[in-house]
Design an enzyme around this catalytic site. Sequence first.
Site, PDB file in Angstrom:
ATOM      1  N   HIS A 201      35.608  51.972  15.431  1.00 40.99           N
ATOM      2  CA  HIS A 201      34.913  50.743  15.056  1.00 40.99           C
ATOM      3  C   HIS A 201      35.874  49.560  15.072  1.00 40.99           C
ATOM      4  O   HIS A 201      35.530  48.467  15.545  1.00 40.99           O
ATOM      5  CB  HIS A 201      34.300  50.891  13.662  1.00 40.99           C
ATOM      6  N   HIS A 244      36.699  55.852   7.005  1.00 43.96           N
ATOM      7  CA  HIS A 244      38.058  55.988   7.515  1.00 43.96           C
ATOM      8  C   HIS A 244      39.039  55.781   6.376  1.00 43.96           C
ATOM      9  O   HIS A 244      38.729  55.127   5.374  1.00 43.96           O
ATOM     10  CB  HIS A 244      38.346  54.951   8.613  1.00 43.96           C
ATOM     11  N   ASP A 248      43.865  54.484   9.253  1.00 40.52           N
ATOM     12  CA  ASP A 248      43.066  54.461  10.484  1.00 40.52           C
ATOM     13  C   ASP A 248      42.713  53.030  10.872  1.00 40.52           C
ATOM     14  O   ASP A 248      42.733  52.667  12.054  1.00 40.52           O
ATOM     15  CB  ASP A 248      41.784  55.270  10.299  1.00 40.52           C
TER      16      ASP A 248
END
Length: 327
Positions: A201, A244, A248
């Site tokens: 994302h 996450h 990350d």
Amino acid sequence: MKKDAENENLLHAYEHDEQSSKYFIKPDSRYSIDDDISVKIDGKQLEVRKWPTLLATAMVGVGWLSNEVALAWVHERVPDDYHPLPDLFFSHFPEIRGAIRIAEYIMMILLISALLVMFTHQHRWIVIRRVFFCIAMAYSFRALCVTIFQVPVPSINTYCAPKSNSSLELVAGRVVKMFWSAGIEQLRPRELCGDLIVSGHTLTIFTAFLVFKTYAPQRLQPLSHIYHVLAFTALFSILLARKHYMIDIVLGYTVSTRIFMEYHALAASYHNRTFETNPLAWSFWSFFIPIFECDAPANMHNHLLLYNRSTSSKNVSTLKKSRRSFE
């Protein structure tokens, strides 16, 4: 005026003197470059090759497919008997499971805006190949990280489908099922776990933001400030939703921004004829730069013209004359 001409002649002689030439960076001579700055000023569309753009598109497909294959395979390897790892963000903020919707809505806004800018740009074939190459590099790196390193899921509330085996048929079936959802949970409920290291994302959000900021027309630039705030809001929402770990997100931000900036820095260096002396050209993928940039108009890579757009056509003609007076 006479004094300026004399100064230019003296500088020209000094540059070409054998004793002093070692203090000047010699321009690249390996690649042919079109230095016609008037191309963009006159609003003319250059004849560009289509196959480099198709190559970059194929690279995106390979990078995306490698991510899907990596996730389908590592799902069997994710440790399911461990609690979530300690995380600084998790220690100070509660879990809000629905926050992922905010992140994905923002991601869609940024992505649609970036695609509109890319496909309506005057030099769309060049812009598309640049952006697609950056995306391909970022997602290929993510696939590598996902494959070699698995960690427990960030939340005890995260659902992971039961493990089965790593047969070729099972992995292929998972890839087909996931491919068209593009990783968006609003399109497909999350079932497979393991693709944590380097947030996908975040890669998409910040690449889309940088595309808009770099290539959007001047009249739309105020939107880039709003999009910048939205991008960080999306990252905050991802962490709140426990999709996450914070590392990350940091890795996703670093990878997406550095690849985009490094590519454009090398492109500018290529058109300024300092590519061979640029330390960034030591990257293993830098050989793609001449392939993708040799038919691009040089003024697209001038920092003032491309990013700030503060140089008028009058200043461009002055720049063109002054640059050629020293050649």
